[in-house]
Design a protein around this motif. Structure first.
Motif, short mmCIF file in Angstrom:
data_model
loop_
_atom_site.label_atom_id
_atom_site.label_comp_id
_atom_site.label_asym_id
_atom_site.label_seq_id
_atom_site.Cartn_x
_atom_site.Cartn_y
_atom_site.Cartn_z
N LEU A 31 0.86 -1.19 0.00
CA LEU A 31 0.00 0.00 0.00
C LEU A 31 0.89 1.24 0.00
O LEU A 31 1.71 1.42 0.92
N ASP A 34 1.71 3.96 2.92
CA ASP A 34 2.66 3.64 4.00
C ASP A 34 4.06 3.65 3.40
O ASP A 34 4.38 2.81 2.54
N TYR A 71 -6.54 1.21 11.79
CA TYR A 71 -5.78 0.05 11.27
C TYR A 71 -6.52 -1.27 11.43
O TYR A 71 -7.41 -1.39 12.27
N GLY A 72 -6.02 -2.27 10.68
CA GLY A 72 -6.33 -3.65 11.02
C GLY A 72 -5.50 -3.98 12.25
O GLY A 72 -4.31 -3.67 12.30
N GLU A 91 -10.77 -5.19 11.64
CA GLU A 91 -10.54 -3.94 10.93
C GLU A 91 -11.02 -2.74 11.76
O GLU A 91 -12.18 -2.67 12.15
N LYS A 92 -10.09 -1.84 12.03
CA LYS A 92 -10.36 -0.54 12.66
C LYS A 92 -11.27 -0.60 13.89
O LYS A 92 -12.31 0.07 13.96
N VAL A 104 -1.60 -3.61 11.61
CA VAL A 104 -1.11 -4.04 10.30
C VAL A 104 -0.73 -2.80 9.50
O VAL A 104 -1.49 -1.83 9.44
N GLY A 106 0.89 -1.38 5.62
CA GLY A 106 0.52 -1.77 4.26
C GLY A 106 1.51 -2.63 3.51
O GLY A 106 1.85 -2.33 2.35
N GLN A 130 -13.42 -5.81 2.75
CA GLN A 130 -12.20 -5.60 3.54
C GLN A 130 -11.23 -6.76 3.38
O GLN A 130 -11.59 -7.91 3.62
N THR A 132 -8.95 -7.28 5.39
CA THR A 132 -8.84 -7.78 6.76
C THR A 132 -9.85 -8.90 7.04
O THR A 132 -9.52 -9.90 7.67
C1 G1P Z 1 -5.72 -0.27 5.14
C2 G1P Z 1 -6.18 -1.59 5.74
C3 G1P Z 1 -5.83 -1.65 7.23
C4 G1P Z 1 -4.34 -1.42 7.41
C5 G1P Z 1 -3.94 -0.08 6.77
C6 G1P Z 1 -2.43 0.13 6.80
O1 G1P Z 1 -6.50 0.78 5.70
O2 G1P Z 1 -7.58 -1.73 5.55
O3 G1P Z 1 -6.17 -2.91 7.75
O4 G1P Z 1 -4.00 -1.43 8.78
O5 G1P Z 1 -4.34 -0.05 5.39
O6 G1P Z 1 -2.10 1.41 6.35
P1 G1P Z 1 -6.57 2.24 5.00
O7 G1P Z 1 -5.25 2.91 5.27
O8 G1P Z 1 -6.80 1.99 3.54
O9 G1P Z 1 -7.70 2.95 5.67
#
Ligand code: G1P
Length: 190
Positions: A31, A34, A71-72, A91-92, A104, A106, A130, A132
């Motif tokens: 992701l 991050d 976060y997850g 999740e969150k 978690v 990314g 999700q 997650t």
């Molecule tokens: C996503 C995931 C989440 C993870 C996070 C890390 O959330 O759904 O589980 O902890 O990335 O950055 P987002 O950042 O898209 O809200």
């Protein structure tokens, strides 16, 4: 292949879109909001863990309890020296519902079984598919590990994290680091 995440379908949907190109192989999820500054790339740390233990693996770090809603969050148990197996992932969650404060970030290595799980996962938090939730289903059938990686993570999905990353990377830049430091020093004496 670059898959653009489409809103509001969510990360789970984006990963599922990659199934035809990935096929029956394990794969990374990275992701981009991050950013991780480390001696050794975080994905390489995950690769090593995957090759040694044969389990899906999620990069994790400890966050302040009041940030679990971003976060997850995982609960883990130590199954061997240095091997944290995920027993739960949510999740969150609100701080009072969070199973820990291990978040978690990314970077993931996932086995292709995640695609079946994503295909049968309905909408979850934020009305999105999700990733997650699919991982929660995967860990009932296969080992999923959590790896506290070496490195400093910047959450560029928020303004402060984005600016901190720009300053840290800017100061380290071999070409412009010196001038950037001088600029910051001048600013702070204004
Ligand atoms: C996503 C995931 C989440 C993870 C996070 C890390 O959330 O759904 O589980 O902890 O990335 O950055 P987002 O950042 O898209 O809200």
């Amino acid at each position: 292949t670059y898959i653009q995440q489409s809103q509001p379908l969510g990360l789970g949907h984006a990963v599922l879109c990659a199934a035809p190109v990935i096929g029956d192989e394990s794969f990374f999820v990275h992701l981009v909001d991050d950013l991780i500054l480390s001696q050794r790339p975080c994905l390489d740390q995950l690769r090593e863990h995957y090759e040694r233990h044969g389990a899906s693996v999620l990069a994790v770090e400890t966050v302040p309890r009041d940030q679990t809603t971003n976060y997850g969050i995982v609960a883990t148990e130590e199954v061997a020296s240095g091997v944290k197996r995920v027993t739960r992932i949510v999740e969150k969650p609100k701080p009072e519902d969070a199973p820990s404060n291990l978040a978690v970030v990314g970077r993931y290595v996932l086995t292709p079984k995640i695609f079946d799980k994503l295909a049968s996962t309905g909408s979850g938090a934020d009305n999105e598919i999700q990733l997650t939730d699919a991982i929660a289903s995967l860990l009932r059938e296969e080992a999923v590990d959590a790896l506290p990686f070496e490195g400093r993570r910047y959450d560029c999905g928020n303004k402060l994290g984005y600016l901190e990353a720009a300053v840290d990377y800017g100061l380290r830049d071999p070409e412009i680091g010196g001038s950037f430091a001088a600029f910051l020093a001048a600013l702070s004496t204004d």
